[in-house]
Scaffold this active site. Structure first.
Site, PDB file in Angstrom:
ATOM      1  N   ASP A  29       2.638   1.797   0.598  1.00 57.97           N
ATOM      2  CA  ASP A  29       3.041   0.612   0.307  1.00 57.97           C
ATOM      3  C   ASP A  29       3.380   0.537  -1.331  1.00 57.97           C
ATOM      4  OD1 ASP A  29       0.738  -0.004  -0.588  1.00 57.97           O
ATOM      5  OD2 ASP A  29       0.187  -1.766   0.729  1.00 57.97           O
ATOM      6  N   GLU A  61      -3.421   4.203  -6.255  1.00 56.00           N
ATOM      7  CA  GLU A  61      -2.517   4.385  -4.926  1.00 56.00           C
ATOM      8  C   GLU A  61      -2.346   6.064  -4.993  1.00 56.00           C
ATOM      9  OE1 GLU A  61      -0.948   2.471  -2.724  1.00 56.00           O
ATOM     10  OE2 GLU A  61      -1.054   0.458  -3.514  1.00 56.00           O
ATOM     11  N   ASP A 110      -3.575   3.746   0.935  1.00 54.06           N
ATOM     12  CA  ASP A 110      -3.748   2.401  -0.004  1.00 54.06           C
ATOM     13  C   ASP A 110      -4.601   2.625  -0.937  1.00 54.06           C
ATOM     14  OD1 ASP A 110      -2.751   0.021  -0.937  1.00 54.06           O
ATOM     15  OD2 ASP A 110      -3.258  -1.075   0.866  1.00 54.06           O
ATOM     16  N   GLY A 111      -4.437   1.976  -2.030  1.00 57.44           N
ATOM     17  CA  GLY A 111      -5.361   1.683  -3.419  1.00 57.44           C
ATOM     18  C   GLY A 111      -5.491   0.610  -3.695  1.00 57.44           C
ATOM     19  N   HIS A 126       0.945  -5.605   3.772  1.00 51.66           N
ATOM     20  CA  HIS A 126       0.574  -6.962   4.373  1.00 51.66           C
ATOM     21  C   HIS A 126       1.927  -7.576   5.216  1.00 51.66           C
ATOM     22  CE1 HIS A 126      -2.764  -6.610   1.430  1.00 51.66           C
ATOM     23  NE2 HIS A 126      -1.881  -6.454   0.486  1.00 51.66           N
ATOM     24  N   ASP A 143      -5.566  -0.504   3.873  1.00 50.08           N
ATOM     25  CA  ASP A 143      -5.960  -1.669   2.736  1.00 50.08           C
ATOM     26  C   ASP A 143      -7.404  -2.079   2.824  1.00 50.08           C
ATOM     27  OD1 ASP A 143      -4.883  -3.827   0.662  1.00 50.08           O
ATOM     28  OD2 ASP A 143      -6.034  -4.835   2.479  1.00 50.08           O
TER      29      ASP A 143
END
Length: 230
Positions: free
Chosen positions: A166, A143, A105-106, A208, A218
């Protein structure tokens, strides 16, 4: 003979037999309309699905007793594939015991702004995390940088790798041939790195949405930015 185990119950999910988490009374343990499932009890990963998508094994149309989930047969090196939106494919990939599971995740505060990346790598019982500040960048760059950092961390490129992000942008730019107007060099560099792996697949997951590993990635990305501000 009962196939249940304390805390878990055998049910059918999309033509596969799965283990479903239950409460003390044996009823489904529901949180926000979803329940935890596993394809194998000893797998380190879990997946949350809507309770309406589950059914008893003895109901018509349920998975047959001989139904099993098998890891894909080993193939020659192939480009990363997109299974975005297919929950069964994602869950099956997370159940592959012989694969390195990677969650990336970024995050960027301001977009562009201070940015960080988060990576969770799992192989068997071993885990490694990366939480790194990458300077001033957009969320899309963060990301991509998270995926790049994860792939660079893997030394044995002959092992199967299942990477979960994601970011629809990253998946499209890296595997679906989207014509990127920006970050062209970064994307090309990651694609070159991807080709060094014998069996790499990238999956799009919903952010999420209760997936513990994605939430960890995240958190790691966000913490990298927060540490800079402290």
């Amino acid at each position: 003979m009962s196939t249940d185990t304390p805390g878990w119950k055998r049910m059918a999910f999309k033509n596969n037999k799965v283990w479903v988490e239950t409460g003390p009374a044996g009823d489904l343990l529901v949180q926000d309309g979803k329940v935890r499932i596993k394809y194998q009890l000893d797998q380190p990963h879990e997946y949350r699905v809507h309770k309406e998508s589950l059914r008893p094994l003895d109901r018509p149309g349920a998975a047959p007793a001989t139904s099993t989930v098998k890891s894909p047969a080993k193939k020659k090196p192939v480009p990363a594939k997109n299974f975005a939106g297919n929950g069964t494919e994602v869950a099956a990939a997370m159940a592959e015991k012989d694969a390195i599971q990677v969650f990336t995740d970024g995050a960027a505060s301001g977009n562009p702004g201070p940015a960080g990346i988060g990576v969770l790598l799992i192989y068997g019982n071993s885990q490694k995390t990366i939480s790194r500040y990458i300077g001033h960048a957009t969320n899309n760059i963060a990301e991509l940088k998270a995926i790049e950092a994860a792939l660079l961390e893997i030394k044995n490129k002959k092992l199967p790798v299942r990477l979960f992000t994601d970011s629809a942008y990253s998946l499209g730019a890296l595997t679906l041939g989207w014509k990127a107007q920006k970050n062209v060099e970064l994307i090309a560099g990651i694609q070159k790195l991807m080709r060094t792996f014998s069996d790499l697949k990238i999956f799009k997951v919903k952010g999420h949405a209760g997936m513990a590993e994605n939430e960890t990635a995240d958190r790691l990305a966000t913490e990298a930015i927060q540490k800079l501000a402290e």
